[in-house]
Design a protein around this motif. Structure first.
Motif, PDB file in Angstrom:
ATOM      1  N   ALA A  50      48.157  38.456  45.089  1.00  0.00           N
ATOM      2  CA  ALA A  50      47.161  37.608  44.435  1.00  0.00           C
ATOM      3  C   ALA A  50      47.011  36.285  45.166  1.00  0.00           C
ATOM      4  CB  ALA A  50      47.557  37.369  42.977  1.00  0.00           C
ATOM      5  N   TRP A  51      48.117  35.699  45.601  1.00  0.00           N
ATOM      6  CA  TRP A  51      48.040  34.445  46.355  1.00  0.00           C
ATOM      7  C   TRP A  51      47.305  34.648  47.681  1.00  0.00           C
ATOM      8  CZ3 TRP A  51      48.249  30.308  43.883  1.00  0.00           C
ATOM      9  CH2 TRP A  51      49.199  30.035  42.904  1.00  0.00           C
ATOM     10  N   TRP A  52      47.603  35.752  48.365  1.00  0.00           N
ATOM     11  CA  TRP A  52      46.946  35.983  49.654  1.00  0.00           C
ATOM     12  C   TRP A  52      45.464  36.289  49.479  1.00  0.00           C
ATOM     13  CZ3 TRP A  52      48.448  35.346  54.629  1.00  0.00           C
ATOM     14  CH2 TRP A  52      49.782  34.997  54.834  1.00  0.00           C
ATOM     15  N   LEU A  53      45.091  37.016  48.439  1.00  0.00           N
ATOM     16  CA  LEU A  53      43.670  37.251  48.196  1.00  0.00           C
ATOM     17  C   LEU A  53      42.944  35.960  47.852  1.00  0.00           C
ATOM     18  CD1 LEU A  53      43.771  40.586  46.150  1.00  0.00           C
ATOM     19  CD2 LEU A  53      43.031  40.251  48.516  1.00  0.00           C
ATOM     20  N   TRP A  54      43.593  35.107  47.087  1.00  0.00           N
ATOM     21  CA  TRP A  54      42.988  33.802  46.773  1.00  0.00           C
ATOM     22  C   TRP A  54      42.787  32.968  48.031  1.00  0.00           C
ATOM     23  CZ3 TRP A  54      45.684  29.132  47.490  1.00  0.00           C
ATOM     24  CH2 TRP A  54      45.031  27.993  47.025  1.00  0.00           C
ATOM     25  N   ALA A  55      43.811  32.903  48.878  1.00  0.00           N
ATOM     26  CA  ALA A  55      43.695  32.106  50.104  1.00  0.00           C
ATOM     27  C   ALA A  55      42.680  32.703  51.070  1.00  0.00           C
ATOM     28  CB  ALA A  55      45.064  31.999  50.780  1.00  0.00           C
ATOM     29  N   LEU A  56      42.650  34.019  51.194  1.00  0.00           N
ATOM     30  CA  LEU A  56      41.678  34.647  52.081  1.00  0.00           C
ATOM     31  C   LEU A  56      40.255  34.472  51.563  1.00  0.00           C
ATOM     32  CD1 LEU A  56      43.541  37.951  53.035  1.00  0.00           C
ATOM     33  CD2 LEU A  56      43.226  35.897  54.430  1.00  0.00           C
ATOM     34  N   ALA A 172      48.768  30.142  51.779  1.00  0.00           N
ATOM     35  CA  ALA A 172      49.290  31.457  51.407  1.00  0.00           C
ATOM     36  C   ALA A 172      50.755  31.599  51.803  1.00  0.00           C
ATOM     37  CB  ALA A 172      48.455  32.547  52.080  1.00  0.00           C
ATOM     38  N   ASN A 173      51.138  31.075  52.960  1.00  0.00           N
ATOM     39  CA  ASN A 173      52.543  31.126  53.379  1.00  0.00           C
ATOM     40  C   ASN A 173      53.431  30.280  52.488  1.00  0.00           C
ATOM     41  OD1 ASN A 173      53.236  32.583  56.114  1.00  0.00           O
ATOM     42  ND2 ASN A 173      51.171  31.792  56.328  1.00  0.00           N
ATOM     43  N   VAL A 337      43.860  34.869  39.395  1.00  0.00           N
ATOM     44  CA  VAL A 337      43.998  34.191  40.683  1.00  0.00           C
ATOM     45  C   VAL A 337      43.199  34.916  41.762  1.00  0.00           C
ATOM     46  CG1 VAL A 337      45.647  33.563  42.480  1.00  0.00           C
ATOM     47  CG2 VAL A 337      46.215  33.177  40.088  1.00  0.00           C
ATOM     48  N   ALA A 338      43.337  36.249  41.811  1.00  0.00           N
ATOM     49  CA  ALA A 338      42.592  37.008  42.815  1.00  0.00           C
ATOM     50  C   ALA A 338      41.085  36.936  42.583  1.00  0.00           C
ATOM     51  CB  ALA A 338      43.062  38.458  42.814  1.00  0.00           C
ATOM     52  N   ALA A 339      40.658  36.961  41.317  1.00  0.00           N
ATOM     53  CA  ALA A 339      39.227  36.887  41.018  1.00  0.00           C
ATOM     54  C   ALA A 339      38.650  35.534  41.389  1.00  0.00           C
ATOM     55  CB  ALA A 339      38.993  37.181  39.534  1.00  0.00           C
ATOM     56  N   SER A 340      39.428  34.470  41.227  1.00  0.00           N
ATOM     57  CA  SER A 340      38.921  33.150  41.617  1.00  0.00           C
ATOM     58  C   SER A 340      38.682  33.073  43.121  1.00  0.00           C
ATOM     59  CB  SER A 340      39.910  32.069  41.177  1.00  0.00           C
ATOM     60  OG  SER A 340      41.139  32.195  41.872  1.00  0.00           O
ATOM     61  N   GLY A 341      39.593  33.662  43.919  1.00  0.00           N
ATOM     62  CA  GLY A 341      39.367  33.691  45.359  1.00  0.00           C
ATOM     63  C   GLY A 341      38.190  34.561  45.743  1.00  0.00           C
ATOM     64  N   ALA A 342      38.029  35.713  45.059  1.00  0.00           N
ATOM     65  CA  ALA A 342      36.890  36.581  45.353  1.00  0.00           C
ATOM     66  C   ALA A 342      35.570  35.907  44.987  1.00  0.00           C
ATOM     67  CB  ALA A 342      37.037  37.907  44.596  1.00  0.00           C
TER      68      ALA A 342
END
Length: 396
Positions: A50-56, A172-173, A337-342
Motif C-alpha cells: 500500500a505504501w509503494w502504490l501510494w508513492a508510485l 516509499a523506502n 492508502v492505495a486508493a489515494s495514490g491511485a
C-alpha cells in the motif's frame, strides 16, 4: 488516622489526555466524531504494498507535469506523510539522503544548462560566459556562451520533476521496508523480487551503516567528516555490504531457495506466452495512455495485458511452492492508502486528456505557472495516509 489520598485526576495543564479518559468523562465530542488512527503494532501494520502504490501514484503525477507549483505540492504532501507516519527504524532514516540526492540532481541539471547550454531558444539573456571553441565534428555541442532565462527555466522545471520522483521513491523506502514486499510477491516473481529487494534495500542499509560508523568514530574521538573520515568509513561500509550479501545467500540456501516443482511442458509454454504477451500489451497500453493519439486503444490494451500477466503469474506460481510466516494483512486502511495514490495518479491524467495547458507551463514565451484546480485536489488526496495509516509506536 490520615484521611485517604484523593486519587482523582490531578493532571496539570498541557498534560496529554488519553482517548479513554475523554470517553469516560463524556467530554470532547471531536473524539467521538473524528476517531484517531490506532497505534501501530504487528497485527494492524499497514501492508508494504500500500505504501509503494501510494508513492508510485504520486510519482506518476509528478512525471506527468512540469508545473513547479504542482510539483511543490506533491513534495509537500509526501514530506508531511513521511513526517507523520515514519517509524524510528534505522532504515527509515534514508529519507533525508533521498532529499539531499534530489537537491543535488536539481543543482546538476541547472549547472549543465548554464555551462553546456540548452536546446530551448530564448531571447532574454541572463549572462554570457566565455565560450570554448570546439572542433567541427562536435557541432551542436557548446561549452559556455549565452545563457538565456528560457533555458534556465526549462532546466529548472525538468530537474524539479526528476527531484520529485526521487523524493517519492525515498518516501516509499522510509515508510515500508522493501523486504516486506518479498513475502507478498507471487511465486513466479520470487527470483526477480529478491533481486529488486536487494537493490532497493542497498541505499537504506548503506545510510544506516554510515550513521552507525560515524557515531562510533565520534565516540572514539576520531574525525568523521572530510575526505579522511570518508575514506576511513567507506571501507567498513563496503565490508558490511559484502557480509550482508553473503549472509543473505546463506540464509536463502538454508531455506531451500530455488526449489521448484515439476510442471507439464504445456503449462510452462502457456505461462511464458501469457506473461510475455501481457507485458507487451501493458507497455503498448501505457504508451497509448501517454500519447494523444492512443486514447482509443490504450485502456483496452492495458486491461487485457494486466489480465494476461496476472494469469501468467498465477500459473507460474504453481512451480514455486512457498509458505509465508505471519503474512501481512491487506485491510481497509491499506485500501484507503492505495486508493489515494491511485486517485492522485488518475485524476491529473484525465485533466491532461482534456488539454489542460496548466500541467506544462509555456517556456517560450515565458509565462507564470498557474496551479490547476483538479490536479491539485487530486494531489491533496495523497494526505489520506497521514490520517488513515496506524500511528507509529513511540519508543518507551
Amino acid at each position: 488516622m490520615k484521611p485517604p489520598k484523593d486519587r482523582r485526576d490531578r493532571r496539570t495543564p498541557g498534560t496529554a489526555v488519553s482517548r479513554a479518559a475523554v470517553r469516560d468523562t463524556g467530554a470532547g465530542p471531536r473524539a467521538r466524531w473524528f476517531p484517531r488512527a490506532p497505534e501501530a503494532h504487528r497485527s494492524n501494520a499497514l501492508h508494504a504494498g500500500a505504501w509503494w502504490l501510494w508513492a508510485l501514484g504520486l510519482g506518476a503525477t509528478a512525471s506527468r507535469t512540469t508545473n513547479p507549483l504542482l510539483l511543490a505540492l506533491v513534495v509537500g504532501v509526501v514530506c508531511y506523510v513521511v513526517a507523520a507516519r515514519r517509524t524510528r527504524a534505522p532504515w527509515s532514516r534514508s529519507y533525508g539522503a533521498f532529499v539531499g540526492l534530489a537537491l543535488a540532481v536539481l543543482g546538476v541539471r541547472l549547472a549543465f544548462a548554464v555551462l553546456l547550454g540548452s536546446g530551448v531558444p530564448g531571447t532574454h539573456t541572463l549572462l554570457t560566459l566565455p565560450e570554448v571553441p570546439l572542433p567541427g565534428w562536435a557541432q551542436g555541442v557548446r561549452i559556455g556562451g549565452r545563457v538565456t532565462a528560457e533555458g534556465v527555466v526549462f532546466a529548472l522545471y525538468d530537474g524539479l520533476r526528476l527531484a520529485t520522483l526521487l523524493i517519492c521513491v525515498g518516501a516509499a523506502n522510509a515508510l515500508a521496508h522493501p523486504a516486506r514486499l518479498l513475502k507478498s510477491l507471487p511465486g513466479a516473481l520470487y527470483e526477480a523480487g529478491v533481486a529488486a529487494v536487494v537493490a532497493l534495500t542497498f541505499a537504506p542499509n548503506l545510510i544506516a551503516d554510515v550513521r552507525r560508523l560515524r557515531a562510533a568514530r565520534r565516540l572514539r574521538g576520531r574525525p568523521d567528516r572530510g575526505l579522511r573520515g570518508l575514506l576511513q568509513v567507506g571501507l567498513p561500509v563496503l565490508e558490511g555490504a559484502l557480509e550482508r550479501s553473503v549472509a543473505l545467500a546463506a540464509a536463502m540456501d538454508a531455506r531451500g531457495y530455488g526449489r521448484t516443482l515439476p510442471v507439464p511442458a504445456a503449462v510452462r509454454r502457456t505461462t511464458a506466452v501469457l506473461t510475455l504477451g501481457g507485458l507487451a500489451a501493458v507497455c503498448a497500453g501505457t504508451y497509448g495512455l501517454l500519447t494523444a493519439d492512443g486514447s482509443g486503444y490504450g485502456p483496452p490494451l492495458l486491461l487485457a495485458g494486466t489480465a494476461a500477466v496476472l494469469a501468467g503469474l498465477w500459473l507460474g506460481g504453481r512451480r514455486s511452492p512457498r509458505t509465508r510466516y505471519r503474512p501481512d494483512a491487506w485491510g481497509v486502511r491499506a485500501w484507503l492508502v492505495a486508493a489515494s495514490g491511485a486517485a492522485a495518479a488518475v485524476l491529473p491524467l484525465l485533466a491532461g486528456a482534456y488539454g489542460s495547458a496548466a500541467l506544462h507551463p509555456s517556456v517560450v514565451p515565458l509565462t507564470a505557472p498557474v496551479l490547476p484546480l483538479w490536479p491539485a485536489a487530486a494531489v491533496l488526496l495523497g494526505l489520506v495516509p497521514a490520517f488513515a495509516a496506524p500511528i507509529p509506536r513511540e519508543p518507551s
